[in-house]
Design an enzyme around this catalytic site. Structure first.
Site, PDB file in Angstrom:
ATOM      1  N   ALA A 135     129.472 -31.012  99.807  1.00 40.76           N
ATOM      2  CA  ALA A 135     130.718 -30.372  99.368  1.00 40.76           C
ATOM      3  C   ALA A 135     131.357 -31.138  98.217  1.00 40.76           C
ATOM      4  O   ALA A 135     131.218 -32.351  98.102  1.00 40.76           O
ATOM      5  CB  ALA A 135     131.690 -30.298 100.538  1.00 40.76           C
ATOM      6  N   ASP A 179     130.572 -27.963  93.980  1.00 39.64           N
ATOM      7  CA  ASP A 179     130.831 -26.566  93.648  1.00 39.64           C
ATOM      8  C   ASP A 179     131.977 -26.067  94.527  1.00 39.64           C
ATOM      9  O   ASP A 179     131.771 -25.310  95.468  1.00 39.64           O
ATOM     10  CB  ASP A 179     129.552 -25.742  93.872  1.00 39.64           C
ATOM     11  CG  ASP A 179     129.714 -24.296  93.427  1.00 39.64           C
ATOM     12  OD1 ASP A 179     130.766 -23.959  92.842  1.00 39.64           O
ATOM     13  OD2 ASP A 179     128.785 -23.499  93.671  1.00 39.64           O
ATOM     14  N   THR A 208     135.494 -28.245  98.935  1.00 37.84           N
ATOM     15  CA  THR A 208     136.528 -27.814  99.846  1.00 37.84           C
ATOM     16  C   THR A 208     137.456 -26.813  99.184  1.00 37.84           C
ATOM     17  O   THR A 208     137.959 -27.054  98.082  1.00 37.84           O
ATOM     18  CB  THR A 208     137.357 -29.035 100.322  1.00 37.84           C
ATOM     19  OG1 THR A 208     136.506 -29.907 101.052  1.00 37.84           O
ATOM     20  CG2 THR A 208     138.528 -28.640 101.180  1.00 37.84           C
ATOM     21  N   SER A 252     138.822 -36.235 103.847  1.00 31.39           N
ATOM     22  CA  SER A 252     139.003 -36.657 102.455  1.00 31.39           C
ATOM     23  C   SER A 252     140.133 -37.678 102.387  1.00 31.39           C
ATOM     24  O   SER A 252     141.193 -37.472 102.977  1.00 31.39           O
ATOM     25  CB  SER A 252     139.350 -35.462 101.576  1.00 31.39           C
ATOM     26  OG  SER A 252     139.868 -35.937 100.345  1.00 31.39           O
ATOM     27  N   THR A 307     143.970 -36.427 100.159  1.00 35.17           N
ATOM     28  CA  THR A 307     145.125 -35.605 100.522  1.00 35.17           C
ATOM     29  C   THR A 307     145.940 -36.428 101.515  1.00 35.17           C
ATOM     30  O   THR A 307     145.426 -36.746 102.598  1.00 35.17           O
ATOM     31  CB  THR A 307     144.687 -34.263 101.155  1.00 35.17           C
ATOM     32  OG1 THR A 307     143.963 -33.515 100.183  1.00 35.17           O
ATOM     33  CG2 THR A 307     145.881 -33.453 101.638  1.00 35.17           C
ATOM     34  N   GLY A 356     127.898 -42.718  97.276  1.00 38.66           N
ATOM     35  CA  GLY A 356     126.646 -43.290  96.789  1.00 38.66           C
ATOM     36  C   GLY A 356     126.183 -44.452  97.657  1.00 38.66           C
ATOM     37  O   GLY A 356     126.696 -44.664  98.763  1.00 38.66           O
ATOM     38  N   GLY A 389     125.260 -41.772 100.519  1.00 41.11           N
ATOM     39  CA  GLY A 389     124.312 -42.746  99.981  1.00 41.11           C
ATOM     40  C   GLY A 389     122.855 -42.356 100.100  1.00 41.11           C
ATOM     41  O   GLY A 389     121.971 -43.212  99.999  1.00 41.11           O
TER      42      GLY A 389
HETATM   43  C1  LIG Z   1     133.561 -36.019  92.967  1.00 37.09           C
HETATM   44  C2  LIG Z   1     133.411 -35.777  94.436  1.00 37.09           C
HETATM   45  C3  LIG Z   1     134.133 -34.754  95.034  1.00 37.09           C
HETATM   46  C4  LIG Z   1     134.023 -34.522  96.407  1.00 37.09           C
HETATM   47  N1  LIG Z   1     134.717 -33.496  96.964  1.00 37.09           N
HETATM   48  C5  LIG Z   1     134.569 -33.233  98.283  1.00 37.09           C
HETATM   49  C6  LIG Z   1     135.245 -32.146  98.880  1.00 37.09           C
HETATM   50  O1  LIG Z   1     135.941 -31.381  98.220  1.00 37.09           O
HETATM   51  N2  LIG Z   1     135.077 -31.948 100.207  1.00 37.09           N
HETATM   52  C7  LIG Z   1     134.283 -32.750 100.986  1.00 37.09           C
HETATM   53  O2  LIG Z   1     134.158 -32.519 102.190  1.00 37.09           O
HETATM   54  N3  LIG Z   1     133.612 -33.778 100.428  1.00 37.09           N
HETATM   55  C8  LIG Z   1     133.741 -34.040  99.121  1.00 37.09           C
HETATM   56  N4  LIG Z   1     133.057 -35.079  98.563  1.00 37.09           N
HETATM   57  C9  LIG Z   1     132.222 -35.942  99.441  1.00 37.09           C
HETATM   58  C10 LIG Z   1     130.764 -35.525  99.467  1.00 37.09           C
HETATM   59  O3  LIG Z   1     130.597 -34.228  99.954  1.00 37.09           O
HETATM   60  C11 LIG Z   1     129.953 -36.501 100.336  1.00 37.09           C
HETATM   61  O4  LIG Z   1     130.360 -36.402 101.668  1.00 37.09           O
HETATM   62  C12 LIG Z   1     130.116 -37.951  99.885  1.00 37.09           C
HETATM   63  O5  LIG Z   1     130.177 -38.043  98.482  1.00 37.09           O
HETATM   64  C13 LIG Z   1     128.969 -38.834 100.381  1.00 37.09           C
HETATM   65  O6  LIG Z   1     127.731 -38.382  99.890  1.00 37.09           O
HETATM   66  P1  LIG Z   1     127.032 -39.006  98.588  1.00 37.09           P
HETATM   67  O7  LIG Z   1     126.988 -40.501  98.776  1.00 37.09           O
HETATM   68  O8  LIG Z   1     125.677 -38.363  98.548  1.00 37.09           O
HETATM   69  O9  LIG Z   1     127.854 -38.620  97.416  1.00 37.09           O
HETATM   70  C14 LIG Z   1     133.148 -35.335  97.198  1.00 37.09           C
HETATM   71  C15 LIG Z   1     132.414 -36.353  96.581  1.00 37.09           C
HETATM   72  C16 LIG Z   1     132.528 -36.584  95.220  1.00 37.09           C
HETATM   73  C17 LIG Z   1     131.710 -37.682  94.594  1.00 37.09           C
END
Ligand SMILES: Cc1cc2nc3c(=O)[nH]c(=O)nc-3n(C[C@H](O)[C@H](O)[C@H](O)COP(=O)(O)O)c2cc1C
Length: 350
Positions: free
Chosen positions: A66, A69, A90, A179, A182, A273, A302
């Protein structure tokens, strides 16, 4: 090849390049023939990758997490790029602009991102229109959060309104209470606060989805204490939820390789990450120890190599998802991940 392209792309401010690359990816996949061709080239082809999870057929276990997009503008893009599914959102009940820019930062030494986007989105109603308009090649999960202007006391009403709008059109629905961007949202992870939200969303889905049982999951933060992780798992079991997504981004800045001044300059927000990997895996293991196979566990945080994804699947996840790994890995990354995963799954099976 993408390494060179990435160096060029990384010269542009992160949010601007996100918008540009997203538009480019959408452009490439607007024509049905191009989508079909790309899907044939990039999509998960090994049947060992496919599975049916909470009644939904997933062609591959790796999805787009999430936040990439938020408004479902690329519903036809993600399958063509080789993802097994995508989670959009979201979205919140009311449209909102999110936090002021700059609000997205790169930490290249850690292959990490730091964001305080604050749920910038056009609202659940606008996403519902997108979902009703398109027939994506892969399952589309929808992630809902609370509108910033909605008082904490009215959180139930806000989540319920979103669930009614997007739930009937979603392959699965995620209640996001994790998140960091918020104010007060993560307090909703406490079992006594979370319960009324989940009960209301479940009821809204059952009343609005025309007899289809929409799978319901909750997404949690990696920063929860172990006892709170257990409490969410117990609540999910008590309420008959379908699963848990572990995890969202972290507020921790521990163990970063990036210069301290660079990290401090970025300011508040959620880190994603590789720095998140160990804690997200630990939360997943804890959930699996608590709930076994009674909950579907979706791992995020990550995941950037096939070994990372394979480790999560072996630790109890049924599906995995990523955001940051895709940004650093490029458009062929989902294909590489699924190919590597298929080899490990076949070796694991033999
Ligand atoms: C720029 C950005 C925006 C994100 N927006 C949301 C969001 O709107 N809703 C949500 O549940 N997670 C959001 N996330 C979290 C990701 O969905 C994911 O849970 C988190 O980044 C860990 O995964 P990753 O290490 O592969 O990025 C966001 C992450 C990033 C980097």
């Amino acid at each position: 090849m993408y390494r060179l392209t990435r160096r060029l792309l990384f010269l542009v401010p992160p949010e601007r390049i996100h918008t540009l690359v997203f538009a480019l990816l959408r452009g490439v996949t607007t024509v049905a023939l191009a989508r079909r061709l790309l899907r044939r080239l990039l999509g998960p082809s090994d049947p060992v990758l496919a599975s049916t999870v909470f009644g939904v057929r997933f062609p591959g276990p790796l999805g787009l997490a999430a936040g990439f997009d938020k408004d479902g503008m690329g519903l036809l893009t993600w399958g063509a790029l080789g993802f097994g599914y995508a989670e959009v959102g979201t979205v919140t009940a009311h449209p909102q602009p999110g936090n002021p820019a700059p609000r997205l930062f790169r930490l290249p030494a850690d292959r990490a991102l730091l964001n305080r986007m604050g749920f910038n989105n056009q609202g659940a109603g606008a996403l519902a229109i997108q979902l009703a308009r398109h027939r994506p090649q892969v399952p589309i999960g929808v992630n809902i959060g609370k509108t910033k202007a909605t008082l904490a006391a009215d959180a139930v009403t806000d989540y319920r309104a979103s669930a009614r709008l997007v739930g009937p059109l979603a392959s699965y629905l995620v209640v996001n209470v994790s998140s960091p961007n918020t104010p007060g949202l993560r307090d909703l992870q406490a079992a006594d606060r979370l319960k009324p939200v989940l009960v209301a969303v479940r009821a809204a889905l059952d009343a609005s989805a025309g007899g289809r049982r929409v799978p319901l999951l909750v997404k949690i933060a990696p920063d929860l204490a172990d006892a709170d992780v257990d409490a969410v798992a117990d609540l999910a079991l008590e309420l008959g939820l379908d699963g848990i997504i572990a995890t969202n981004t972290t507020t921790s800045r521990a163990g970063l390789a990036s210069p301290a001044a660079e990290v401090a300059a970025a300011g508040a927000g959620g880190l994603s990450g590789p720095p998140l990997r160990a804690r997200s895996l630990a939360v997943l293991r804890r959930l699996h120890a608590r709930a076994g196979d009674r909950l579907v566990l979706i791992a995020a945080g990550g995941i950037e190599t096939p070994d990372d994804a394979w480790e999560r699947l072996r630790a109890g996840a049924t599906l995995v998802q990523a955001y940051t790994g895709f940004v650093y890995g490029g458009p062929l990354w989902p294909r590489r991940m699924h190919a590597g995963l298929a080899r490990r799954m076949r070796a694991g099976l033999s």
